[in-house]
Structure formats: C-alpha cells, structure tokens
Design an enzyme around this catalytic site. Structure first.
Site, short mmCIF file in Angstrom:
data_model
loop_
_atom_site.label_atom_id
_atom_site.label_comp_id
_atom_site.label_asym_id
_atom_site.label_seq_id
_atom_site.Cartn_x
_atom_site.Cartn_y
_atom_site.Cartn_z
CG HIS A 56 -2.30 -1.28 1.36
ND1 HIS A 56 -2.58 -1.63 0.35
CD2 HIS A 56 -2.20 -1.57 2.34
CE1 HIS A 56 -3.44 -2.33 0.42
NE2 HIS A 56 -2.89 -2.73 1.97
CG HIS A 102 2.80 6.41 4.63
ND1 HIS A 102 1.88 6.51 6.37
CD2 HIS A 102 1.74 7.34 4.20
CE1 HIS A 102 1.14 7.03 6.70
NE2 HIS A 102 0.99 7.09 5.57
CG HIS A 131 -0.02 8.66 0.29
ND1 HIS A 131 -0.95 7.40 0.36
CD2 HIS A 131 -0.07 8.95 1.26
CE1 HIS A 131 -1.24 7.50 1.62
NE2 HIS A 131 -0.92 8.29 2.53
CG HIS A 161 0.28 11.05 5.10
ND1 HIS A 161 -0.86 10.87 5.00
CD2 HIS A 161 -0.13 12.64 4.91
CE1 HIS A 161 -1.39 10.96 3.91
NE2 HIS A 161 -0.46 12.33 3.93
CB THR A 215 -5.95 8.66 3.51
OG1 THR A 215 -4.45 7.50 3.72
CG2 THR A 215 -5.71 10.15 4.44
CB THR A 216 -4.85 3.11 4.63
OG1 THR A 216 -5.09 3.56 5.98
CG2 THR A 216 -4.01 4.33 3.42
ZN LIG Z 1 -1.01 8.06 4.73
#
Ligand SMILES: [Zn+2]
Length: 243
Positions: free
Chosen positions: A84, A109, A111, A128, A194-195
């Site tokens: 992810h 992490h 995006h 993030h 957001t996940t």
């Molecule tokens: Zn994130």
C-alpha cells in the site's frame, strides 16, 4: 514483529492494514477500491463518515495557529513496503507538542501522487508523519513534494525502496526533521486515516511550503508500490480549515 509495535499498528493502518486485518483485502482500484471500502467489512464503516481525509485545502479560516513544536531526533530505523505504501518505522523519542498533548512520531510513509490538495493543486508526492499520544489520539504532519532536485534525505533512506513484502534497515539512521522545509507554516483540519479503517478524530497539519524530490526518486517510489496510492478527495462537509 513485537507485540507493542503490532498494537500500535492497529491504531493507524494508514499503511499497514494488510498486516493488521489480514482478512479484509482492500486496494486503490476495482471491487475493493476506495468507493467500496466502507462496505468491505463493518470494521471499515468509518470510511463512509463525514470527516474523512484527504481533502482539498481551500476556503481557509484565519487563525492564530501556534508555531509547530517539534522535538525530533535521528530515529528512522527500518523501511518496509507493504504493497500500500513505503513506510519508515521511527524509534521512540521524537515528539510533536500540540493542544497541550505530546504526540510520539511512530512512522512516516508516502503517497504518490499527493492525497490532500492545496487550492486544487495536486503534488506528485506527499509524506505523512504519523504521531500518537498516550491515549491513542493521532496527529499527522503532511508534507508536499514537488519535482526538482534530488532529495538528499530520501537518498539517505535507501538506494532503492524495498519491493512489495520486503523490508530493509535504515543505516545510519536519519532525522526526518532534516526533510522538512525551512518554513513550518501549516494548514490545520480534522480528518481521518486515509486508508481503512478510516478512523476519524485525526489532527491533520499540512505544511504550506513544499519541498523537492527528483523525478527518479518519485518514480522509484511509485514503481516500488506498483500503482498510485492516493485515496480520492473527500467532502469537507461541515469542517473548517484553519490557516
Ligand atoms: Zn498516509
């Protein structure tokens, strides 16, 4: 994985839900894509909530936002690719002070492209930095990257990001403070992970000033994950966005 780390992981599956909820597969497209997250399992019901992230940051309310209080030290220890995202674990001891609470930096992490937008503008990369206080309240410090020169902090995290399902040490460690822009002005709003499970009540701080990474560095992250990993924009609804 140590038990404590696993328990903390359940708090913010912003990245590692595959390890936390192995029974419920989700992804960024298809039948298990963002439009269907809330229907995949009752655990993910918050994904249909009214205070979801990411958002387009606009229509700001002027506020006297306190200067960011960061006390970060070198602590990046291990980088993992869970399919992810590419996520860097952080050793305890680096904190963000906010609203009279102390939030520990747990991990950061990436995006690709950005999840949040600023006045309708998307960026090719968003970082993030995920923090939790002792009660499990979450605060995410978000950082936009635009394409430009090679980012030396990213370059010191890896020669190449790990492949899906792989992890590798960060050695020597780095201080993620060195990745932040000189100017720490930020936007603030209330949002969610957001996940999945998309838990709400997350304090979001988005730095106004973007930093740079090279096209090759951004492309390497996207290739490592194998697809875009940005959740679509969510409605702001009744929320206000402070600046
Ligand atoms: Zn994130």
């Amino acid at each position: 994985m140590k038990r404590t780390a696993f328990a903390i992981g359940t708090l913010f599956a912003c990245a590692n839900a595959w390890a936390v909820t192995p029974g419920t597969h989700w992804d960024y497209s298809g039948d298990v894509g963002p439009e269907n997250w809330a229907k995949l399992t009752p655990e993910f019901h918050s994904c249909a909530g009214q205070n979801q992230s990411p958002v387009n940051l606009d229509g700001f309310i002027e506020a006297e936002l306190a200067p960011l209080e960061l006390d970060y030290r070198a602590g990046a220890s291990e980088v993992a690719n869970n399919g992810h995202t590419v996520q860097v674990a952080y050793e305890p001891g680096s904190t963000l002070s906010l609203d009279g609470k102390t939030f520990q930096l747990i991990q950061f992490h990436f995006h690709m492209p950005s999840e949040n937008q600023i006045k309708g503008q998307s960026y090719p990369l968003e970082g993030h930095l995920v923090h939790a206080d002792e009660s499990g309240n979450l605060a995410v410090l978000a950082l936009m990257f635009k394409e430009g020169e090679r980012n030396t902090v990213l370059a010191s995290l890896w020669n190449a990001p790990p492949a899906v399902g792989k992890k590798q040490p960060v050695s020597p460690s780095i201080n993620v403070r060195d990745m932040l822009p000189a100017e720490l002005d930020y936007y603030r709003f209330n949002g969610s992970l957001t996940t999945p499970p998309c838990s709400e009540g997350v304090r979001w701080l988005v730095l106004k000033q973007p930093i740079v990474a090279s096209h090759a560095q951004i492309e390497a992250l996207t290739q490592a994950v194998g697809h875009a990993n940005n959740r679509p924009l969510q409605p702001v609804n009744a929320r206000i966005i402070l600046q």
